[in-house]
Design an enzyme around this catalytic site. Structure first.
Site, short mmCIF file in Angstrom:
data_model
loop_
_atom_site.label_atom_id
_atom_site.label_comp_id
_atom_site.label_asym_id
_atom_site.label_seq_id
_atom_site.Cartn_x
_atom_site.Cartn_y
_atom_site.Cartn_z
N HIS A 61 -5.65 19.56 -31.79
CA HIS A 61 -5.50 18.30 -32.52
C HIS A 61 -6.80 17.87 -33.20
O HIS A 61 -7.87 18.04 -32.63
CB HIS A 61 -5.09 17.18 -31.56
CG HIS A 61 -3.71 17.34 -31.03
ND1 HIS A 61 -2.60 16.90 -31.71
CD2 HIS A 61 -3.25 17.92 -29.90
CE1 HIS A 61 -1.53 17.19 -30.99
NE2 HIS A 61 -1.88 17.81 -29.89
N PHE A 115 -9.74 12.55 -28.13
CA PHE A 115 -8.88 11.42 -27.76
C PHE A 115 -7.48 11.67 -28.31
O PHE A 115 -7.31 11.83 -29.52
CB PHE A 115 -9.43 10.11 -28.33
CG PHE A 115 -8.52 8.93 -28.13
CD1 PHE A 115 -8.24 8.43 -26.86
CD2 PHE A 115 -7.92 8.30 -29.22
CE1 PHE A 115 -7.39 7.34 -26.68
CE2 PHE A 115 -7.08 7.21 -29.05
CZ PHE A 115 -6.82 6.73 -27.78
#
Lengths: 176, 176
Positions: A61, A115
């Site tokens: 990601h 995150f």
């Protein structure tokens, strides 16, 4: 008659960047419907993929607010990531985006991974509030939370995959 | 007057193989007594060392029943590991040792890290029962359990370090 979807390892990998996850999904499939696939995906992600596999999936990601082109090996994943962040980007200002970059860096410094949040429909102020709140967590708690966010993202992407494949007419009719 | 122990990064690394742990212990010290050091060590291990640091520390241990010489970068750690496993080795037979090797392999295959247990005073049958029981856990549960076992091992080793340094007369008198 049931209709079942045949998905490739590459397609599963676009939903969740753990190689083990993608391999196990291929082995567990084909699935006759979305819910059956989600049940299998949850079992595989939480019970069979180990902590290294979780880290591998997280690493696929981009940092929230950043482009996926650098991190993602999958063009589909990069495109979905952009879509998932559309609300966040529409509600961002230069100042909040800068603040998000700074908190992403703090977060990675403390926890050793990006995150992760299922950003779909969330505004940048909401995401900022979440990263600040979660920053206070113990690493193991945050690791578990991140894995739950990853599963939400995976389910969202799986629903897109099923819709796309149904539209493309890739449903295989199999005898009951 | 307090007496305080000055420990090196290398000494802390022999207690717990995470580089972050060792660096933070040096920064947090010197400690005036064992309990103060243990309190700091627990805070650092559970709140500051990230999941990558946990995996790094786990990787410094030999598989239970095996020699530490291959895995440990620290001769002190390897020697302590041997001592910690003395009860296990004294109660092992060829058959139980073979069973332990096999379960170690299953465990590593499922979880992606070595089976970790504070072996001190535990017999091979006890350890075998534990590895079989823990094998059924979800990866995240087992990761957390392993980190708790690592902390027990760290505390045991810290007590040896404090005793050894006290015996060697390395206590530094510091003004109150």
């Amino acid at each position: 008659m049931n209709s079942s979807m045949v998905m490739s390892e590459k397609e599963w990998l676009a939903c969740c960047g753990s190689a083990k996850f993608a391999q196990e999904m291929v082995s567990a499939g084909p699935f006759s419907n979305y819910q059956e696939a989600v049940d299998a995906a949850r079992d595989i992600w939480f019970n069979k993929v180990d902590v290294n596999g979780w880290l591998e999936a997280f690493a696929a990601h981009p940092a929230i607010g950043e482009s996926a082109s650098k991190t993602s090996k999958s063009p589909t994943s990069a495109q979905w990531s952009k879509g998932e962040q559309s609300t966040a980007l529409a509600t961002a200002t230069d100042a909040t985006l800068q603040e998000l970059y700074d908190w992403n860096a703090h977060y990675r410094q403390k926890f050793g991974f990006v995150f992760l949040i299922c950003a779909s429909g969330r505004s940048t102020p909401e995401i900022l509030a979440e990263i600040k709140r979660r920053y206070g967590n113990r690493p193991i708690i945050e690791f578990d939370l991140a894995a739950n966010e990853q599963m939400k993202i995976t389910e969202l992407r799986m629903s897109k995959l099923f819709s796309a494949n149904a539209t493309a007419g890739s449903i295989t009719k199999t005898p009951h």
